[in-house]
Write an enzyme that holds these catalytic residues in place. Structure first.
Site, PDB file in Angstrom:
ATOM      1  CG  ASP A  49      -0.472  -0.098   2.503  1.00  0.00           C
ATOM      2  OD1 ASP A  49       0.699  -0.487   2.647  1.00  0.00           O
ATOM      3  OD2 ASP A  49      -1.206   0.194   3.471  1.00  0.00           O
TER       4      ASP A  49
HETATM    5  C1  LAN Z   1       3.919  -0.571   9.926  1.00  0.00           C
HETATM    6  C2  LAN Z   1       3.831   0.834   9.549  1.00  0.00           C
HETATM    7  C3  LAN Z   1       3.093   1.117   8.298  1.00  0.00           C
HETATM    8  C4  LAN Z   1       2.013   0.120   7.995  1.00  0.00           C
HETATM    9  C5  LAN Z   1       1.013   0.592   6.922  1.00  0.00           C
HETATM   10  C6  LAN Z   1       1.670   1.015   5.620  1.00  0.00           C
HETATM   11  C7  LAN Z   1       0.258   1.809   7.453  1.00  0.00           C
HETATM   12  C8  LAN Z   1       0.006  -0.521   6.672  1.00  0.00           C
HETATM   13  O1  LAN Z   1      -0.998  -0.096   5.814  1.00  0.00           O
HETATM   14  C9  LAN Z   1       0.696  -1.793   6.286  1.00  0.00           C
HETATM   15  C10 LAN Z   1       1.635  -2.267   7.410  1.00  0.00           C
HETATM   16  C11 LAN Z   1       2.700  -1.241   7.789  1.00  0.00           C
HETATM   17  C12 LAN Z   1       3.779  -1.236   6.728  1.00  0.00           C
HETATM   18  C13 LAN Z   1       3.391  -1.569   9.109  1.00  0.00           C
HETATM   19  C14 LAN Z   1       3.584  -2.985   9.495  1.00  0.00           C
HETATM   20  C15 LAN Z   1       4.070  -3.251  10.936  1.00  0.00           C
HETATM   21  C16 LAN Z   1       5.095  -2.221  11.406  1.00  0.00           C
HETATM   22  C17 LAN Z   1       6.288  -2.314  10.495  1.00  0.00           C
HETATM   23  C18 LAN Z   1       4.431  -0.849  11.312  1.00  0.00           C
HETATM   24  C19 LAN Z   1       3.212  -0.672  12.183  1.00  0.00           C
HETATM   25  C20 LAN Z   1       5.495   0.029  11.918  1.00  0.00           C
HETATM   26  C21 LAN Z   1       6.071  -0.832  13.077  1.00  0.00           C
HETATM   27  C22 LAN Z   1       5.561  -2.279  12.867  1.00  0.00           C
HETATM   28  C23 LAN Z   1       6.624  -3.313  13.279  1.00  0.00           C
HETATM   29  C24 LAN Z   1       6.059  -4.699  13.168  1.00  0.00           C
HETATM   30  C25 LAN Z   1       7.076  -3.011  14.699  1.00  0.00           C
HETATM   31  C26 LAN Z   1       7.976  -3.992  15.325  1.00  0.00           C
HETATM   32  C27 LAN Z   1       7.225  -4.946  16.153  1.00  0.00           C
HETATM   33  C28 LAN Z   1       7.136  -6.250  15.919  1.00  0.00           C
HETATM   34  C29 LAN Z   1       5.998  -7.012  16.449  1.00  0.00           C
HETATM   35  C30 LAN Z   1       8.157  -6.980  15.122  1.00  0.00           C
END
Ligand code: LAN
Length: 747
Positions: A475
């Site tokens: 996305d």
């Molecule tokens: C994110 C940030 C952005 C987010 C969007 C683009 C908003 C979403 O539409 C798809 C998933 C995504 C890319 C996403 C996935 C999980 C992330 C990377 C995070 C929320 C930012 C931090 C998180 C990550 C998993 C944090 C570390 C924690 C763990 C459990 C490994």
């Protein structure tokens, strides 16, 4: 609270091509030069005071990103002096005035490289991981950083003396023990009043034996838990044949990339040497004598306040076998597995220029690389230099961000929000700068090792943060593409992103569609849903595979619709089919009450905006039976109308995400209000008074400069952990006001 007052005025954000580094007293020079000298900041410097920012968790646990914003506004703010179009309608005029004020303010926050920096904190288990990496590798942060970190940790202590998983959460064992240990690593005395109370919280809740598995992992690294108290991670599973559904290459990439270095640490049983601090902590954290704890019995012990998912019987069985295997593990097989893991870790480090996919593997990979190659190795030095990419300073102190930033995501949204109406064209330089950043961030090449390490093809895609991080996201690709096209349409720039690169972007979006018609996050769904039964995390749900999501699907459908409009001949029938299947997926996800659940922001208003936006944009264009789309859109609008608060706004709390039911906030929130309004306007909802009431909430909450106050937390992941999106409070009100203005003048 602390002996020293924080010296805010010495902190400055340096940015370069999306890279963000908070520098203490930076001289002139590049980010790299600054980082080489970071150890030479004298202690005495940290004791100089600036007075300024206040933070009070109990009035709002969300900081307002004042340190960054204050400096940016001081340096750049000027009243808008252009010509504001005039309207005979006072409500339209009020919206135009507010919108211009908002964009004028927001433009000052843009950094010279074109992106919008911002606070991306929220989770409280990230900084502790980094501090543990710094501690075990004997590479402490400079004193100035340490003081700010202490401030942050102390600032987020709850009234009951514990800490949550995230800044708004109730206290948990995971949160509390991790912050407690962090403060001790940072040199705070165990007799400090706040630590005495925290210790009581830990002991009253059963002691640290009941910390969830990720906490057990970190404590084991510190030699504060016995590795025997940790369920085996069975490193040999990396040697499984790839066709097996449980081979880890099929896991959601975050889960894969976190359990990978964890497995290395487990295989090596890495642990810090015993010293005075460690011995003392063993006394401080447990109700029983450390030496007498029956460790194998603690493997599944989890404090009731932490439990979010319960381990399945399948997982328990699997643990039974893999734990047993540890008693006779074959050493050459173990070595083979560990060598493979190390090779993979090196590949991840190199592919991301040592940023890594996220904050958790960033910290744990550092530990592995230190263990494998030593503190003086080139690899470790490259790792620790990137620790700073994850640190952020706000008025609550220094935190570890949830990613190396949300650069591309925010910039794409910001551009689209500003260009929603013609008034965005009053800020041509801002748009030109953000376009440059979007251009720079599109991924232009594959890594040499991308197929070997299971990476989804990425040419033409966009990442969430920076090109250097370079993990493509479905996305984010869609948002990058829609934003690039919006800028092209505005006529404000000479298009630098060529037609063939736009096509590559569209191809990338297409490559991400799942057989269920939906789109997931970073990769295709690679394994069946039952793999979730192996989720060992206790604190997160749905982490094992990459699922299709409403929001991701809607963003991709919208981008493909944009492509169809701009490049009607391009892969027409393939794109047509993809859109139809995407719409079908979105419709299937709609709840009986008309709403959609949002997995990546709070919550139903977020996903309902995405759902309605995609369906409304597709309506009348022959992709789907319009009657079906209209029913779904109307149902969603009734849902939103029903949730409008008495003051005209909307407000949800983070509990909507964890409890999966709409949970109303006490006061309406500008971000939720903007999402709901955008959905209603996209749907051309009939009751205009209702929309006007929402717009009035945005107008009345705007500050004199054109900002909005930071309200509750907006982002989420894995249902149970919240994450800050500091720029949302500007982006979405701007977008909603822009839409309101556009529709008003079109009439
Ligand atoms: C994110 C940030 C952005 C987010 C969007 C683009 C908003 C979403 O539409 C798809 C998933 C995504 C890319 C996403 C996935 C999980 C992330 C990377 C995070 C929320 C930012 C931090 C998180 C990550 C998993 C944090 C570390 C924690 C763990 C459990 C490994």
């Amino acid at each position: 609270m602390l002996n020293v007052k924080p010296s805010w005025k010495h902190w400055r954000l340096l940015t370069d091509k999306g890279r963000q580094i908070w520098a203490f007293k930076p001289g002139v020079g590049t980010i790299d030069e600054h980082l080489q000298n970071v150890d030479n900041i004298s202690d005495e410097d940290t004791l100089r005071f600036g007075d300024d920012f206040q933070f009070d968790k109990f009035s709002n646990p969300n900081s307002g990103d004042q340190v960054y914003r204050h400096a940016a506004i001081n340096a750049k703010f000027k009243e808008f002096t252009g010509t504001i179009p005039q309207s005979g309608n006072p409500q339209t005029q009020a919206a135009a005035d507010a919108l211009i004020k908002a964009m004028n303010y927001f433009a000052c926050l843009q950094s010279d490289d074109g992106h919008w920096p911002g606070d991306y904190g929220g989770p409280l288990f990230l900084l502790p991981g980094l501090l543990i990496a710094a501690y075990i590798s004997d590479s402490p942060f400079p004193k100035a950083h340490q003081e700010m970190m202490k401030l942050y940790l102390f600032n987020h202590q709850n009234k009951d003396a514990g800490w949550g998983m995230h800044i708004e959460g109730d206290s948990t064992m995971f949160g509390t023990v991790m912050q407690y240990v962090s403060l001790r690593i940072l040199g705070v005395d165990k007799d400090h009043g706040q630590l005495i109370r925290a210790r009581a919280w830990i002991k009253n809740n059963g002691g640290a034996t009941g910390i969830p598995s990720w906490g057990k992992f970190y404590l084991s690294i510190l030699n504060l838990y016995d590795w025997q108290g940790f369920n085996s991670l069975f490193p040999e599973m990396w040697l499984f044949p790839k066709w097996l559904p449980m081979h880890p290459w099929r896991y959601w990439c975050h889960t894969r990339m976190v359990y990978l270095p964890m497995a290395y640490c487990y295989a090596q049983r890495i642990k810090a040497p015993e010293n005075k601090l460690i011995l003392s902590l063993r006394d401080e954290l447990y109700n029983e004598d450390f030496a007498a704890i029956n460790w194998p019995k603690q493997r599944n012990a989890v404090c009731a306040k932490d439990c979010y998912t319960t381990p399945s019987p399948v997982l328990k069985w699997m643990n039974f076998f893999t734990n047993h295997y540890e008693t006779f593990a074959c050493s050459w097989l173990r070595k083979k597995a560990t060598d493979y893991i190390l090779k993979y870790l090196n590949a991840e480090d190199e592919q991301t220029d040592y940023i890594d996919i996220g904050p958790v593997n960033k910290a744990i990979n550092s530990i592995c690389i230190w263990h494998a190659y030593g503190k003086d190795s080139e690899q470790f030095k490259k790792h620790s230099a990137r620790w700073y990419d994850y640190l952020w300073v706000a008025e609550d102190g220094m935190k570890m961000s949830g990613y190396n930033g949300s650069q591309l995501w925010d910039t794409a949204f910001a551009s689209r929000a500003m260009l929603e109406s013609d008034l965005g064209k009053l800020f041509p330089e801002t748009i030109a700068k953000s376009y440059k950043f979007i251009d720079l961030s599109q991924i232009k090449a594959e890594h040499a090792t991308h197929a070997e390490f299971f990476r989804h093809p990425m040419i033409g895609s966009w990442p969430f943060s920076t090109a250097e991080n370079g993990w493509p996201v479905a996305d984010c690709t869609a948002e990058g593409l829609s934003a690039a096209l919006a800028v092209h349409h505005s006529g404000l720039v000479e298009p630098a992103i060529s037609e063939s690169r736009i096509h590559q972007g569209a191809d990338s979006v297409l490559s991400y569609q799942n057989p269920d018609g939906g789109w997931a996050t970073y990769e295709l769904t690679r394994a069946p849903k039952w793999l979730e039964k192996l989720n060992p995390s206790e604190v997160f749900a749905d982490i094992m595979i990459d699922y299709s999501w409403t929001e991701c699907t809607a963003a991709c459908v919208i981008a493909l619709l944009d492509i169809q409009e701009s490049y009607p001949g391009y892969k027409n029938s393939e794109i047509h089919q993809a859109i139809t299947a995407g719409l079908h997926f979105i419709l299937k996800q709609q709840k009986p009450d008309g709403s959609w659940y949002g997995g990546w922001a709070v919550c139903f208003t977020y996903a309902t905006w995405f759902g309605v936006e995609a369906l409304s944009k597709a309506r009348g264009k022959g992709y789907y039976d319009d009657a079906v789309l209209v029913v779904a859109i109307n149902k969603a609008c009734s849902f939103l109308a029903d949730k409008q608060k008495i003051d005209g706004g909307w407000g949800e709390t983070f509990e909507s995400c964890s409890k999966l039911v709409y949970t109303e906030a006490k006061t309406s929130q500008v971000v939720n209000t903007a999402w709901a309004l955008m959905a209603l306007m996209a749907a051309d909802f009939g009751d205009k008074k209702l929309i006007e009431a929402g717009i009035n909430v945005l107008l009345s909450r705007q500050t004199d400069l054109g900002d909005w106050a930071q309200e509750s937390i907006s982002g989420v992941f894995n249902y149970n952990c919240m994450i800050t999106y500091a720029n949302y409070r500007n982006i979405f009100p701007i977008w909603a006001l822009g839409r309101y203005y556009r529709l008003s003048v079109q009439k």
